[in-house]
Design an enzyme around this catalytic site. Structure first.
Site, mmCIF file in Angstrom:
data_model
loop_
_atom_site.group_PDB
_atom_site.id
_atom_site.type_symbol
_atom_site.label_atom_id
_atom_site.label_comp_id
_atom_site.label_asym_id
_atom_site.label_seq_id
_atom_site.Cartn_x
_atom_site.Cartn_y
_atom_site.Cartn_z
ATOM 1 N N ASP A 32 0.864 -1.171 0.000
ATOM 2 C CA ASP A 32 0.000 0.000 0.000
ATOM 3 C C ASP A 32 0.911 1.235 0.000
ATOM 4 O O ASP A 32 2.110 1.120 0.281
ATOM 5 C CB ASP A 32 -0.882 -0.046 1.251
ATOM 6 C CG ASP A 32 -1.785 1.168 1.365
ATOM 7 O OD1 ASP A 32 -2.380 1.560 0.355
ATOM 8 O OD2 ASP A 32 -1.879 1.718 2.482
ATOM 9 N N THR A 85 0.001 4.839 1.390
ATOM 10 C CA THR A 85 -0.106 5.677 2.588
ATOM 11 C C THR A 85 0.126 4.869 3.859
ATOM 12 O O THR A 85 -0.556 3.874 4.110
ATOM 13 C CB THR A 85 -1.497 6.351 2.646
ATOM 14 O OG1 THR A 85 -1.722 7.032 1.427
ATOM 15 C CG2 THR A 85 -1.571 7.319 3.813
#
Length: 833
Positions: free
Chosen positions: A520, A522
């Protein structure tokens, strides 16, 4: 007749086999088959047998399992209250080889499957090291020194109770020295026969020396090592054949043969007899074998305390006391008395008592014990602190946010303990081999006896007996069973000390095979600490101040990191918070609600589409100019019209680029999936030299991508930190959660990185590599002794080199196969990951 019943209490194939065999032996039963997954037994019988008969049979044969009519799933039973033994442990015991999965026992003893000593679970609750008692009233026990409330005498420190494993070790050690004391003279007497003009025969005749050996062997056989024969008998009775089956048969045959030979020497042919007319006795072989096996058990008992050392070291980090501030007054309290919201004073050099947030002051904190990073971290107001970490040289106040078992340290201890007791899939190989191994060895021993008896030199029967015993002894598969659990236990502890928490052994094994990593953006690649860089207006009817008011008012009800960043920025700008209600978070898109009675939406382009709000080309171009710099842009819509936007930046973690490069060098394909837009994702991917990325991904899209890669035959690891990552984390072959992320993500993952950066994945891969290599080395050590030892013990080298393997040397080799496995496993402690 055929009936199907529900079986309760099974956890593994060992349980299934045990239940199946127990039911099959009942008179009138023609066939019994048990399905572990369905927890069902299908029983065929000649005529109807009452269920009570089955219940009684299971109760008599161990009492661990129960049988019921289908539909009556008795998952809870009235258990007799078991008095837990005093000590450092929990009073709960398990098999170190995990023969019956997660099954535990309420008292020490032997595993009913493999016969090994049960090991006590570590008490995961930190307790005060020293307790105090009254010399006159021992029932008085206090955590602190003082006076006795009954007689007033000063309390004295108590001798700390030994844990069950320490008691087992001391008991075995005592028996070992007794065995040595009686075995040594037997060995000297027996070996003296090799001396010319044996001086002992000048004192007594050989027949009398045989009786002395017999007398000396009794304490060894019937006290020091009698447990081996008990375990052997139990293994044959339940047909769970194991190492003690071979030891019991081998040593037992040698001893009984010797006794029988002394009592009725005329029964034996001349080739069994010495020149003096007495039968050859093997008291020295039996006692030396048993004593050496006992030595192996002593060393294993000692090793178990070392493999659990990671949990014990973590427990030492947990403080017992804290300073609580009440109405400005400081008072020392026990950790158990701290409640959520309490204000605590942490003084210089003290351990932080629970998880919380700093409310006053600033300091530097040594977090190396849970992150593995040696450099102290600077902390100030609103920064989070974790239990067990060590305060620097400044005092501060903190608010308790997680206490008891909810603290990070408690969760780490629990996870390490659970993982160290879990089974790696590779252990199934060892279990399968062990299951066939013992019967095959017994057959080989019988064949060895027959070959030597028929074709061997004189005295043929003596050679046959000695070689058959040597085969039985050297083949013990103890080391095979220890190979995997020992490495897993030490490896999991090593990971915990380096901030890599392994939920189970299966994840540790699979991590070694991962060829694709999904990350991912963030909070995984980036810091996850976004900051607002600009608030702008797209509508002349809204000033930038008004846009900010709507944004912070709506986001004040959200816990998303981007929302928290805007709220923090709004407070810094002294923005007015308006009345907001009807809040709703739309996963992967944004948030919506009412602010001052107006319909408001905040989020990405998909959020605008959801509300049928049009984003003009000019607006898109302005947003893209920021996105191409790696920034996140959220649109604000009021009453269906785009009113403004907010630009949020999130710095890439310093370790991300190096970690990704290291993983790529290991042959792992790294793919970034993010809910952010394409331009922002591309800017981050370009900076990190990531060729493969996908943007605007919803949680279901990430899940689909994992499934697609798995269908292509890829072994996929997924690293994430948010609720939106949870489905993909759960679906992936190995889910990796950032310890800085949400509880949902951590719960869905098999590996958690305490510090929360990608370098932890490199550590996890390195750890998996060294542990799997160590397990394979252990299996090699375990098998090489047996593979080479059995044919040598059977006499394969005798026709060519005249070499035979003494049963005593076979026992020594068997014991040291276990010792080599233990020593090799403990080497993991010194490995750098």
């Amino acid at each position: 007749m055929k009936h199907t019943y529900h079986i309760h209490g099974m956890t593994c194939n060992g349980c299934r086999t045990h239940v199946e065999q127990t039911l099959s032996k009942i008179e009138g039963v023609t066939n019994a088959s048990v399905d572990l997954k369905k927890a069902e037994a299908t029983i065929e019988m000649q005529s109807h047998i009452p269920i009570e008969k089955f219940q009684e049979a299971l109760k008599t044969n161990g009492g661990q399992y129960s049988i019921h009519q289908n539909g009556e799933h008795h998952h809870t039973h009235d258990k007799k209250k078991v008095e837990k033994p005093k000590g450092k442990g929990t009073g709960t015991f398990y098999c170190p080889m995990h023969c019956e999965g997660d099954k535990t026992y309420d008292k020490p003893g032997d595993c009913p499957v493999c016969g090994m000593d049960l090991v006590e679970e570590v008490n995961l609750k930190a307790t005060s090291d020293t307790q105090y008692t009254c010399p006159m009233h021992p029932e008085i026990i206090k955590d602190e020194p003082g006076s006795c409330p009954i007689c007033g005498m000063d309390l004295v420190p108590m001798e700390p109770d030994l844990s069950a494993e320490e008691k087992t070790y001391k008991k075995l050690l005592k028996k070992f020295w007794i065995a040595v004391a009686f075995t040594l003279p037997i060995f000297i007497i027996a070996m003296s026969e090799m001396l010319p003009n044996n001086p002992l025969y000048d004192v007594l005749e050989l027949n009398y020396w045989n009786w002395i050996q017999f007398a000396l062997s009794i304490p060894v056989v019937f006290y020091a090592t009698w447990m081996f024969f008990e375990r052997a008998y139990r293994s044959i009775k339940t047909w769970n054949l194991n190492m003690f089956t071979l030891i019991g048969i081998g040593a037992g045959v040698a001893w009984l043969f010797s006794v029988f030979g002394m009592l009725v020497p005329d029964f034996f042919p001349d080739q069994f007899k010495t020149e003096a007319g007495t039968v050859h006795v093997y008291f020295e072989a039996a006692t030396v074998i048993l004593t050496l096996v006992l030595l192996g058990q002593v060393l294993e008992a000692r090793a178990h305390s070392k493999t659990n050392s990671a949990v014990k070291e973590l427990l030492k980090l947990a403080p017992n006391k804290a300073v609580k501030v009440v109405d400005g007054e400081e008072q020392e309290v026990a950790i158990d008395e701290i409640e959520l919201g309490d204000i605590l004073r942490v003084k210089p050099g003290d351990k932080i008592p629970v998880d919380g947030v700093i409310t006053e002051g600033e300091t530097s904190i040594d977090e190396s014990m849970i992150t593995g990073e040696p450099i102290p971290v600077n902390k100030s107001i609103d920064d989070k602190v974790s239990s067990g970490t060590i305060n620097g040289n400044q005092s501060f106040l903190m608010k308790a946010e997680k206490v008891g078992s909810d603290t990070l340290l408690s969760q780490i201890i629990q996870m390490v303990n659970d993982a160290s007791r879990s089974r790696a899939p590779i252990q199934k190989l060892a279990d399968t081999v062990s299951g066939y191994f013992v019967p095959i060895v017994v057959i080989i021993a019988v064949v060895t006896f027959a070959i030597w008896a028929i074709w061997g030199p004189e005295p043929a029967y003596v050679y046959a007996l000695v070689n058959a015993i040597a085969v039985l002894i050297i083949a013990c598969p103890c080391a095979l069973g220890l190979a995997t659990p020992m490495s897993v236990m030490v490896g999991v502890g090593k990971g915990a000390q380096n901030g890599v928490l392994i939920k189970n052994a299966e994840a540790l094994e699979k991590m070694d095979k991962v060829d694709t990593l999904i990350v991912d953006k963030t909070g995984t690649i980036t810091e996850g600490k976004p900051t607002v860089e600009k608030v702008g207006s797209f509508d002349k009817g809204f000033t930038e101040t008004e846009v900010l008011q709507y944004i912070v008012s709506l986001n004040s009800q959200s816990e998303h990191p981007l929302a928290e960043a805007t709220v923090k920025y709004g407070k810094e700008q002294n923005a007015e918070f308006l009345k907001a209600d009807g809040f709703n978070a739309v996963t992967g898109k944004g948030v919506e609600g009412k602010v001052n009675g107006k319909e408001v939406a905040l989020g990405n382009a998909k959020m605008m589409e959801k509300g049928n709000t049009t984003v003009s080309e000019a607006m898109e171009e302005e947003a893209q100019s920021y996105q191409k710099q790696g920034k996140t842009v959220s649109y604000l819509a009021v009453e269906g019209q785009v009113a403004g936007y907010v630009v949020i930046g999130d710095k890439i973690k310093e370790t991300s680029a190096k970690a990704i490069k290291d993983l790529q060098n290991k042959g792992i394909a790294v793919i970034m999936l993010t809910g952010d837009n394409h331009d922002t994702a591309k800017a981050v991917a370009d900076e990190l030299n990531l060729a493969d990325f996908q943007a605007s991904m919803l949680p279901e899209n990430k899940l689909q991508e994992v499934e697609k890669l798995q269908e292509q035959g890829k072994v996929v690891a997924m690293a994430g930190d948010g609720i939106n990552d949870a489905p993909a984390l759960a679906k992936s072959d190995v889910g990796i959660a950032m310890g800085t992320g949400t509880d949902v993500a951590i719960e869905s993952a098999a590996i958690t990185l305490v510090k929360g950066d990608l370098h932890g994945i490199v550590k996890a891969r390195n750890l998996s590599d060294v542990v799997m290599r160590n397990i394979k080395q252990n299996l090699f050590f375990a098998m090489i002794y047996n593979t080479l030892g059995i044919p040598i013990a059977a006499g394969l080298l005798y026709p060519f080199f005249g070499i035979l393997l003494s049963p005593m040397i076979a026992a020594l080799a068997m014991s040291f196969s276990s010792v080599s496995v233990i020593a090799n496993s403990l080497r993991l402690k010194s490995k750098k990951i």
